[in-house]
Design an enzyme around this catalytic site. Structure first.
Site, PDB file in Angstrom:
ATOM      1  N   GLU A   1      -0.082  -0.946   5.599  1.00 28.11           N
ATOM      2  CA  GLU A   1       1.049  -0.579   6.454  1.00 28.11           C
ATOM      3  C   GLU A   1       1.006   0.894   6.814  1.00 28.11           C
ATOM      4  O   GLU A   1       1.520   1.303   7.840  1.00 28.11           O
ATOM      5  CB  GLU A   1       2.365  -0.917   5.761  1.00 28.11           C
ATOM      6  CG  GLU A   1       3.596  -0.877   6.685  1.00 28.11           C
ATOM      7  CD  GLU A   1       4.300   0.481   6.738  1.00 28.11           C
ATOM      8  OE1 GLU A   1       5.191   0.651   7.589  1.00 28.11           O
ATOM      9  OE2 GLU A   1       3.949   1.386   5.936  1.00 28.11           O
TER      10      GLU A   1
ATOM     11  N   ASP B   1       0.837  -1.203   0.000  1.00 28.98           N
ATOM     12  CA  ASP B   1       0.000   0.000   0.000  1.00 28.98           C
ATOM     13  C   ASP B   1       0.874   1.257   0.000  1.00 28.98           C
ATOM     14  O   ASP B   1       2.076   1.199   0.258  1.00 28.98           O
ATOM     15  CB  ASP B   1      -0.959   0.021   1.199  1.00 28.98           C
ATOM     16  CG  ASP B   1      -0.252   0.011   2.540  1.00 28.98           C
ATOM     17  OD1 ASP B   1       0.786  -0.688   2.661  1.00 28.98           O
ATOM     18  OD2 ASP B   1      -0.713   0.698   3.467  1.00 28.98           O
TER      19      ASP B   1
END
Lengths: 358, 358
Positions: A130, A72
């Protein structure tokens, strides 16, 4: 969307996966592509949990190394699609995710496909969420559901480190600091109490705060205390009765989360302080034998990692871990995020050499 | 929803229309009820423009008085439905809108229905969107579309004034004060510039600011300078590059909007300041003959109006205007908004007596 071609160069693969936007919460398309590209490879056993993909070799080696990266990114800010740029004679790939951390992921994906006979068994991990609350982190979710997949003797996170080896990481704390007041019509402000005005000392303390630099096991960690959000107000003619400041404290790994919490409460003495997110740091962990071998193989001088990374998650599970990836971490989340093409190749060479050598 | 019964007492009618929530933008249901209740009355000519309703007598009197009230409220904050309460022996109706300004509207609705033979011709006006941007105000919209409906020799706004006559009103200015910075990962805050920290002096100047008190035509106006909103932040791990503070300045009617703008720019010297909404104040205007007659009839000592009200809109059209309504204006927008029942009756008696007398 065509299938992901893992035979292209790491640079081209970086470009391809950056141009599949995957802001936290929206990683499924990229996870699907990764899953598809790996599931057919005979040397890998592939697991999927939500948008987290794990691919393991099972060669019966006596040691196992975990190599992980999050897929991400923080929100795009007019910096996609990627562009090839040249800065001071050096070619870069520019755009969201190039540094944090799709160049690292691209190198990992390529090596996962190509290293069919590595010197140690490998556990590759690509995970979601994350960049947001620690509670959403895909690696954290997987550690609860499948702790067996985390068994390893050493771990490498592909977080940007300029191709150097960065040891440990700072801890991370987020708190809400609140002021309260009394609503009233703004034409008669003296009947209310303005909660936004009451936040003036909070911002003053933040802007006057001088962060510490702390030596831990020979590496110097730099701290940071920052407002990352402020929010208050009801309507254009109402004295607001609540103001919230969200503060992010990055603290050296010599401090526990409890100590960090006490420190922040002390800075904001007199105000309501609530912890909303916290993650311990990790001490450098460079004395592990595989860490020493790895450092010798890539010929790098270890440096401290300022940002919190999931090395702390491995560290908490008893697996020594370092950061090693292309890209300047100071450009992570930056509008001008860009990675030197040479670093992508360099990290690929470093990892390939160490993992291939007998 | 049953039809609105205008034969009930003003107190009961206040309760009824407060219990039909009508936060700005959501006034249609209440406007429908008002429209339905008045459209059949033979002594009134009823116009509708969006959620603004105008009802006029056409008796051929040589003078005409406009009587107006807004039907919207600020957002409900757990203070509806209304409750009957007793405070220090005095009965009150408690809840959103009781003060600002449905008690005034209830009195007006009842008198509009009952005063079939007033001493002057009457133009009753109930309008939407008073509590939000001046650009949305229903009276402003109507003044552009049907200026003929505003012809009057005197105007009374039913805004809360504790049953006293309040002259003129403060002006109203809203500005955005902005700080800009540079985004970066919050783990490397020193690579960015924190726009929220940069707003510290803005809040400091607001919290240290001492508002003026200014005498205008014998009435003393109290000013106010307040943050009504603050907003900044991108994500929990990003140094924010923008912070916006919305500031509301209420200024004495001796100051023009241009002067008010210069004053605010001066307070926030060194920062970006953009005007987003502005409305001139109104000088008291109590020397008009009908104003003098009205003051004598209700036996009131005039006072200054602090809040901006649409008297300024009439004033700008050359129609002298005052505020006269039930309720303590310092409780407008307050969570504990409540109106003494006695004041509702008192204002009804005052208006009825003056408008009925030959």
């Amino acid at each position: 969307m065509p299938a992901l071609d893992l035979t292209q160069s790491s640079v081209d693969l970086t470009r391809t996966i950056c141009d599949v936007p995957s802001v936290s919460g929206d990683e499924t398309r990229l996870a699907d592509l990764i899953h598809e590209a790996l599931r057919g490879l005979p040397h890998l056993e592939v697991h999927r949990d939500g948008d987290t993909i794990v691919a393991r070799t099972g060669l019966g080696r006596d040691r196992r190394v975990a190599i992980a990266g999050h897929i991400d990114t923080v929100p795009v800010n007019h910096n996609l699609p990627t562009r090839d740029i040249v800065d001071d004679g050096e070619p870069y790939l520019w755009g969201r995710g190039t540094v944090d951390m799709k160049a690292g992921v691209a190198v990992q994906l390529k090596l996962a496909a190509e290293l069919t006979d590595p010197r140690v068994d490998l556990t590759w991990m690509w995970y979601d969420h994350e960049e947001v609350d620690a509670g959403l982190n895909g690696l954290s979710r997987l550690a609860a559901a499948r702790p067996d997949l985390f068994a390893a003797d050493f771990a490498i996170l592909g977080e940007p480190s300029n191709g150097a080896v960065e040891g440990g990481c700072n801890g991370n704390l987020r708190v809400l600091v609140r002021t309260r007041g009394v609503r009233a019509h703004s034409a008669r402000a003296w009947m209310g109490e303005n909660a936004i005005h009451a936040a003036a000392p909070i911002l003053a303390r933040l802007s006057e705060h001088r962060p510490r630099e702390v030596a831990v096991d020979g590496l110097v960690y730099r701290e940071g205390l920052n407002a990352v959000r402020i929010d208050g107000g009801i309507a254009g003619n109402v004295i607001p009765d609540l103001c919230e400041v969200e503060v992010n404290y990055r603290f050296a790994p010599s401090r526990s989360v409890e100590e960090a919490g006490r420190y922040v409460r002390d800075v904001f003495a007199g105000f309501d302080v609530d912890v909303v997110d916290q993650a311990s740091g990790a001490r450098p962990g460079l004395d592990a034998p595989l860490a020493q071998e790895f450092l010798a193989a890539v010929g790098a001088e270890p440096r401290p990692k300022y940002g919190w990374t999931d090395v702390a998650r491995f560290s908490a599970l008893g697996v020594p871990a370092v950061n090693y990836g292309p890209g300047d971490p100071s450009l992570a989340h930056h509008d001008q995020e860009r990675v030197p093409l040479a670093q992508i190749d360099e990290v690929e060479r470093g990892l390939r050499a160490w993992l291939s050598s007998p």
